[in-house]
Design a protein around this motif. Structure first.
Motif, PDB file in Angstrom:
ATOM      1  N   HIS A 171       0.839  -1.070  -0.091  1.00 54.45           N
ATOM      2  CA  HIS A 171      -0.148   0.041   0.016  1.00 54.45           C
ATOM      3  C   HIS A 171       0.872   1.245   0.055  1.00 54.45           C
ATOM      4  O   HIS A 171       0.633   2.315  -0.601  1.00 54.45           O
ATOM      5  CB  HIS A 171      -0.962   0.068   1.114  1.00 54.45           C
ATOM      6  N   ASP A 192      -2.762  -0.581   7.183  1.00 58.29           N
ATOM      7  CA  ASP A 192      -3.213  -0.608   5.808  1.00 58.29           C
ATOM      8  C   ASP A 192      -2.762  -1.705   4.987  1.00 58.29           C
ATOM      9  O   ASP A 192      -2.944  -1.941   3.914  1.00 58.29           O
ATOM     10  CB  ASP A 192      -2.988   0.620   5.150  1.00 58.29           C
ATOM     11  N   HIS A 195      -6.913  -3.298   5.087  1.00 58.57           N
ATOM     12  CA  HIS A 195      -7.992  -2.170   5.484  1.00 58.57           C
ATOM     13  C   HIS A 195      -9.106  -2.826   5.850  1.00 58.57           C
ATOM     14  O   HIS A 195      -9.631  -2.389   6.872  1.00 58.57           O
ATOM     15  CB  HIS A 195      -8.545  -1.362   4.195  1.00 58.57           C
ATOM     16  N   HIS A 236      -9.193  -0.169   8.849  1.00 56.27           N
ATOM     17  CA  HIS A 236     -10.458   0.516   8.741  1.00 56.27           C
ATOM     18  C   HIS A 236     -11.629  -0.023   8.783  1.00 56.27           C
ATOM     19  O   HIS A 236     -12.671   0.501   8.319  1.00 56.27           O
ATOM     20  CB  HIS A 236     -10.129   1.196   7.348  1.00 56.27           C
TER      21      HIS A 236
END
Length: 265
Positions: A171, A192, A195, A236
């Motif tokens: 990433h 990340d 995610h 996330h």
């Protein structure tokens, strides 16, 4: 061997997203796919390590990506003031992970040398690769370097007893995951490198990528580092709030005891 508490602290979310924003080659690309934004706090007795810093209100306005609370304020239910943070593990220098470096002025930064080189090198001549970075955040990291407050790593390294970093890349060139010894076993803050749970479990890469092979290889690395797959914590995923118990406040989840229920596959 003593273990660490691990707290996931949500400071923002974004609901105006679809699956095309989260996965390459997804068949259901128009379906809604929200994203949560976290920083993480590790604590063992008087030892405290912050993992990432989030971004502040200024960055939120500049990118039109509102935050629910300032990351420094989000730590207060844990009894932590920003000036008390002495160590920050920076998983990578993207705006949503390093946009609050200035909020923690006394902290020494722990990061991969590859990410500083990437964020300050010729790759930043490309608008697409530069998009997740903000120049002021990179300048803050450079200022911290010249103040003698950056520790660089090249690959895997131990930051503290029971806390290690592992370069994944993909990433961002120097993206690193954080492995933590907890009462539930070895927990991995993927940041990340994944995610969402679906990125790693279904081997679906995220669209913002500098090296696709590193991203795909990194999914297996996350599984190798964690004691079990349910102890991989994506950077996330709103599922984190659904499967882990509430901590000191509604926006905080306690990770080190493991999930309350199995992670949906």
């Amino acid at each position: 061997m003593s273990t660490w508490e691990v707290h996931a602290i949500k400071y923002a979310d974004r609901n105006s997203r679809t699956r095309r924003d989260s996965f390459i080659f997804d068949d259901n690309h128009d379906a809604p796919h929200p994203m949560d934004y976290f920083i993480w706090l590790l604590r063992r007795g008087n030892e405290v390590i912050l993992v990432d810093t989030g971004y502040d209100q200024t960055e939120a306005q500049n990118r039109d990506r509102p935050i629910r609370m300032d990351p420094a304020d989000a730590l207060r239910p844990l009894g932590i003031l920003p000036e008390q943070i002495d160590h920050v593990i920076v998983t990578h220098l993207h705006y949503d992970h390093a946009g609050g470096l200035h909020l923690f002025p006394n902290a020494k930064l722990h990061m991969q040398a590859a990410d500083m080189a990437y964020a300050t090198g010729p790759c930043m001549c490309h608008d697409t690769l530069r998009m997740p970075f903000t120049a002021d955040h990179i300048c803050e990291a450079v200022k911290r370097l010249y103040a003698g407050k950056v520790v660089f790593y090249e690959g895997d390294a131990e930051v503290a007893d029971g806390v290690s970093v592992h370069c994944i890349g993909g990433h961002s060139r120097g993206l690193q995951a954080v492995r933590v010894r907890t009462q539930a076993g070895w927990l991995v803050l993927a940041s990340d490198a994944a995610h969402y749970y679906e990125n790693v479990f279904a081997r679906k890469p995220f669209p913002i990528v500098v090296d696709l092979q590193n991203m795909l290889d990194g999914f297996a690395t996350l599984e190798r580092l964690a004691s079990k797959p349910d102890l991989i914590i994506p950077g996330h995923d709103p599922l984190v709030a659904a499967v882990f118990p509430q901590g000191a406040a509604p926006h905080i989840r306690r990770l080190d005891q493991g999930p309350m229920s199995p992670i949906p596959r």
